[in-house]
Design an enzyme around this catalytic site. Structure first.
Site, mmCIF file in Angstrom:
data_model
loop_
_atom_site.group_PDB
_atom_site.id
_atom_site.type_symbol
_atom_site.label_atom_id
_atom_site.label_comp_id
_atom_site.label_asym_id
_atom_site.label_seq_id
_atom_site.Cartn_x
_atom_site.Cartn_y
_atom_site.Cartn_z
ATOM 1 N N VAL A 174 0.942 10.873 7.947
ATOM 2 C CA VAL A 174 0.113 10.221 9.214
ATOM 3 C C VAL A 174 0.587 11.224 9.752
ATOM 4 C CG1 VAL A 174 -0.372 8.157 10.064
ATOM 5 C CG2 VAL A 174 -0.996 8.926 6.950
ATOM 6 N N LYS A 204 14.821 10.677 9.123
ATOM 7 C CA LYS A 204 15.781 10.171 8.086
ATOM 8 C C LYS A 204 16.560 11.404 7.611
ATOM 9 C CE LYS A 204 15.115 6.387 6.125
ATOM 10 N NZ LYS A 204 15.139 5.347 4.902
ATOM 11 N N LYS A 222 2.169 -3.576 7.807
ATOM 12 C CA LYS A 222 1.964 -4.571 7.445
ATOM 13 C C LYS A 222 2.812 -5.584 7.095
ATOM 14 C CE LYS A 222 -0.921 -2.236 4.827
ATOM 15 N NZ LYS A 222 -0.100 -0.765 4.351
ATOM 16 N N GLU A 258 -3.475 -1.848 14.429
ATOM 17 C CA GLU A 258 -4.766 -1.159 14.109
ATOM 18 C C GLU A 258 -4.470 -0.716 12.563
ATOM 19 O OE1 GLU A 258 -8.540 -2.675 13.011
ATOM 20 O OE2 GLU A 258 -8.484 -2.702 15.868
ATOM 21 N N GLY A 291 -7.466 0.324 7.384
ATOM 22 C CA GLY A 291 -7.365 1.758 7.817
ATOM 23 C C GLY A 291 -8.254 2.063 8.898
ATOM 24 N N GLY A 315 -2.298 9.503 -5.553
ATOM 25 C CA GLY A 315 -1.183 9.270 -4.701
ATOM 26 C C GLY A 315 -2.232 7.723 -3.850
ATOM 27 N N ASP A 317 -0.623 -6.570 -0.539
ATOM 28 C CA ASP A 317 -0.212 -5.272 0.649
ATOM 29 C C ASP A 317 -1.325 -6.440 0.890
ATOM 30 O OD1 ASP A 317 -1.313 -2.909 1.609
ATOM 31 O OD2 ASP A 317 -2.819 -2.982 0.966
ATOM 32 N N LYS A 377 -1.387 -8.164 5.148
ATOM 33 C CA LYS A 377 -2.896 -8.218 6.112
ATOM 34 C C LYS A 377 -3.747 -9.118 6.491
ATOM 35 C CE LYS A 377 -3.743 -2.885 3.681
ATOM 36 N NZ LYS A 377 -4.022 -2.019 3.178
ATOM 37 N N GLY A 404 -4.984 6.753 3.555
ATOM 38 C CA GLY A 404 -4.942 8.161 3.314
ATOM 39 C C GLY A 404 -4.391 8.204 5.068
#
Length: 398
Positions: free
Chosen positions: A15, A39, A96, A120, A125, A178, A192, A196, A294
């Site tokens: 991303v 890192k 989140k 957002e 997504g 993935g 998750d 949200k 994604g």
């Protein structure tokens, strides 16, 4: 009036790289990434001088007025975002878990330091749900927000119901592609979706809720018996998050598997997609649909927040600041399906009434009304029992 954004970026994964590339080809606003904190040193697509390895190199740089945080670790994200806000920098975050667990402090830091925190990308997504709830649905007509908020669990359930795969086979496919991590519990156990939902509840009803106080149960205990029961009824099972307005300025919320009929919008939300149904007094039901995870969907939401910052946008938290928010009630009764093997497990459930039951040689089930408060009493035990629970949806009209 536009402002120039000099960005310090934390994280340069898929991303982060996509965001950098988009910014290089977007002349519509004045923003640039001047420093990227990662890192480890390794070969990357950009020159070494772009990178730093200590957070303070960005946080203590007065020329950087905006921080974009795109890392996985919620604890590290918390310290980065907190210090950035204290330093008077605007922040865009996609984390989140960090936001949901620290929202009261995040609200206070924005107010004290007169800066904006936008997120957002933390929910759904590419679906612009937060800003729509904040700006368009900012009146007292909103009744409920119901949705499929996690693409990984939805992908697994789609493979089960549309392609006759087993849970384990569908999970492995999701991991190979993935969509799910090697440890998938964050997605399939509903956490998750929970984080949200906490964020959406704030922007829907102005209520800040501790995630630990919300009934949350995922799909990892689903069995062939549950799948067959759903098919016989012509249902699909979806992992659904919901916040609903009750009487006297109260709301209820939960994350639970749900039997979904064909006439419901979320029935057709498949694979890694998300879908959110917004119900109101005047406009009945409105549906938002899109990819929930994604690189590109998440990146588009991050870019949207950066664009908003360039135009001096900030969340007003209208329901919280101007209406005082709603009260969180745990007394709503829901119609629940409980599949069990050992009758002792059923003793944990304090049903108000029973509408359907079946006793078989290997599996049995009971359906009835039970208060959320009663389920919260056994919330810590639910995943330990050899059971599967799901809301029937028969008493819901959304």
């Amino acid at each position: 009036m536009k402002q120039k954004l000099n960005i310090g970026l934390f994280g340069f994964g898929v991303v982060g790289q996509g965001l950098y590339e988009v910014l290089q080809t977007s002349p519509s606003f004045d923003a640039e990434i001047s420093k990227i904190c990662v890192k480890n040193k390794k070969e990357r697509s950009l020159a070494d001088h772009f990178f730093c390895y200590e957070a303070d190199e960005i946080l203590n740089d007065d020329s950087i007025n905006t921080v974009v945080e795109l890392i996985d670790n919620a604890d590290e994200a918390y310290h980065i975002v907190k210090k950035a806000l204290q330093k008077g920098k605007h922040v865009v975050s996609a984390n989140k878990k960090m936001l949901a667990e620290n929202m009261p402090e995040m609200l206070q830091l924005q107010k004290e330091n007169k800066v904006s925190l936008l997120y957002e990308a933390s929910a759904c997504g590419s679906i612009p749900i937060i800003r729509n709830l904040e700006e368009y649905y900012d009146n007292d007509l909103l009744l409920s927000v119901t949705g499929i908020l996690n693409g990984s669990s939805n992908y697994i359930l789609s493979k089960i119901f549309d392609h006759n795969q087993s849970y384990q086979s569908a999970l492995k496919d999701a991991q190979d592609l993935g969509f799910a991590e090697s440890d998938p519990s964050f997605d399939v156990e509903g956490y998750d979706s929970l984080f949200k939902l906490i964020i959406l509840t704030l922007h829907s009803f102005g209520t800040v809720i501790d995630p630990k106080d919300v009934l949350t149960y995922g799909i990892s205990n689903i069995s062939d018996f549950d799948i067959q029961y759903a098919r016989e009824k012509d249902y699909k099972i979806k992992l659904v998050a919901q916040v609903e307005r009750l009487q006297d300025k109260n709301i209820s919320l939960f994350v639970l598997p749900r039997f979904v009929r064909k006439d419901k919008y979320i029935y057709s939300v498949e694979d890694e997609f998300n879908g959110v149904v917004i119900k109101g007094k005047a406009y009945d039901k409105q549906f938002m649909f899109g990819k929930g995870a994604g690189a590109h969907p998440t990146g588009s939401a991050v870019l949207s927040d950066i664009t908003a910052l360039a135009h001096n946008y900030a969340y007003e938290y209208k329901k919280l600041n101007y209406s005082g928010g709603f009260n969180y009630s745990k007394e709503k009764a829901i119609e629940l399906y409980v599949r069990y093997k050992n009758s002792d497990d059923l003793k944990h459930f304090n049903f108000e009434s029973i509408s359907e039951e079946y006793t078989g040689p290997d599996n049995s089930y009971k359906i009835g009304l039970i208060k959320i408060s009663e389920l919260l009493k056994i919330n810590s035990k639910l995943r330990e029992l050899d059971i599967f629970i799901a809301i029937t949806g028969r008493t819901l009209n959304y």
